[in-house]
Every structure is written in structure tokens, then in C-alpha cells.
Design a protein around this motif. Structure first.
Motif, short mmCIF file in Angstrom:
data_model
loop_
_atom_site.label_atom_id
_atom_site.label_comp_id
_atom_site.label_asym_id
_atom_site.label_seq_id
_atom_site.Cartn_x
_atom_site.Cartn_y
_atom_site.Cartn_z
N ILE A 133 7.11 4.67 -1.84
CA ILE A 133 5.90 5.09 -2.54
C ILE A 133 6.09 4.94 -4.05
O ILE A 133 5.20 4.48 -4.76
N TRP A 134 7.25 5.33 -4.54
CA TRP A 134 7.53 5.21 -5.97
C TRP A 134 7.43 3.75 -6.43
O TRP A 134 6.91 3.46 -7.50
N ASN A 135 7.91 2.84 -5.60
CA ASN A 135 7.92 1.41 -5.95
C ASN A 135 6.61 0.70 -5.64
O ASN A 135 6.49 -0.50 -5.88
N ASP A 136 5.63 1.40 -5.14
CA ASP A 136 4.33 0.80 -4.82
C ASP A 136 3.48 0.74 -6.09
O ASP A 136 3.32 1.75 -6.77
N PRO A 137 2.94 -0.41 -6.43
CA PRO A 137 2.12 -0.53 -7.63
C PRO A 137 0.89 0.40 -7.63
O PRO A 137 0.41 0.78 -8.71
N ARG A 138 0.42 0.79 -6.46
CA ARG A 138 -0.73 1.71 -6.39
C ARG A 138 -0.40 3.10 -6.92
O ARG A 138 -1.28 3.90 -7.19
N SER A 139 0.90 3.39 -7.08
CA SER A 139 1.32 4.70 -7.57
C SER A 139 1.16 4.86 -9.07
O SER A 139 1.24 5.97 -9.59
N TRP A 140 0.93 3.76 -9.78
CA TRP A 140 0.91 3.77 -11.25
C TRP A 140 -0.40 3.19 -11.77
O TRP A 140 -0.90 2.20 -11.27
N SER A 141 -0.91 3.80 -12.81
CA SER A 141 -2.22 3.40 -13.34
C SER A 141 -2.22 1.96 -13.88
O SER A 141 -3.24 1.28 -13.84
#
Length: 83
Positions: free
Chosen positions: A29-37
Motif C-alpha cells: 500500500i505504501w508503494n502504491d501511487p494511489r497512496s500519494w497525492s
């Protein structure tokens, strides 16, 4: 209530399984681009996607730990002689 050894081992196994699976999911989840604006890992503000999954992971680890501890306590109680 005293758990059988089989159920105690099952509960310990669930607790261990929880600690094997969920931390790996947290890294994904941390490495998923959807986690960051910004869409770049670790840059920008955390999105709701990250926060919801972080809450899910924390709750699952807490529940898994509780289940594992109950299993250990059940195993230990099963070894004591009955009064």
C-alpha cells in the motif's frame, strides 16, 4: 473456559498468519501511487486510500495479536492440572 489444544494452536496460527501477511500488505500500500497525492511514492500528502488501508492494517494487527494471545493463554491453561 478452557480451550482444547487444537483450538489454541489454531488461534496462535491465526495470530502468526496475521503478522506474516499484513506487514507485507502495508508495504504494498505504501508503494502504491494511489497512496500519494502526487502519484509518486513518498511525495506529497497521503490520500484517503493510504489512510483507510492504514486503519484496516492497524485494526487487523490488533485483532490478530489478541487472537494469538488468547491462543497462547488457552494452550498454557490446558497444561495446568485441574483443581
Amino acid at each position: 473456559m478452557v480451550l482444547s489444544r487444537g483450538w489454541s494452536l489454531f488461534l496462535v496460527g491465526v495470530g502468526v498468519w496475521t503478522w506474516v501477511i499484513w506487514p507485507r500488505f502495508a508495504v504494498a500500500i505504501w508503494n502504491d501511487p494511489r497512496s500519494w497525492s502526487t502519484g509518486t511514492v513518498g511525495e506529497g500528502a497521503a490520500t484517503g486510500f493510504l489512510w483507510v488501508h492504514a486503519l484496516l492494517i492497524a485494526a487487523s494487527l490488533a485483532i490478530g495479536t489478541t487472537v494469538g494471545v488468547l491462543g497462547v493463554r488457552g494452550w498454557r491453561a490446558g497444561r495446568r492440572p485441574s483443581a
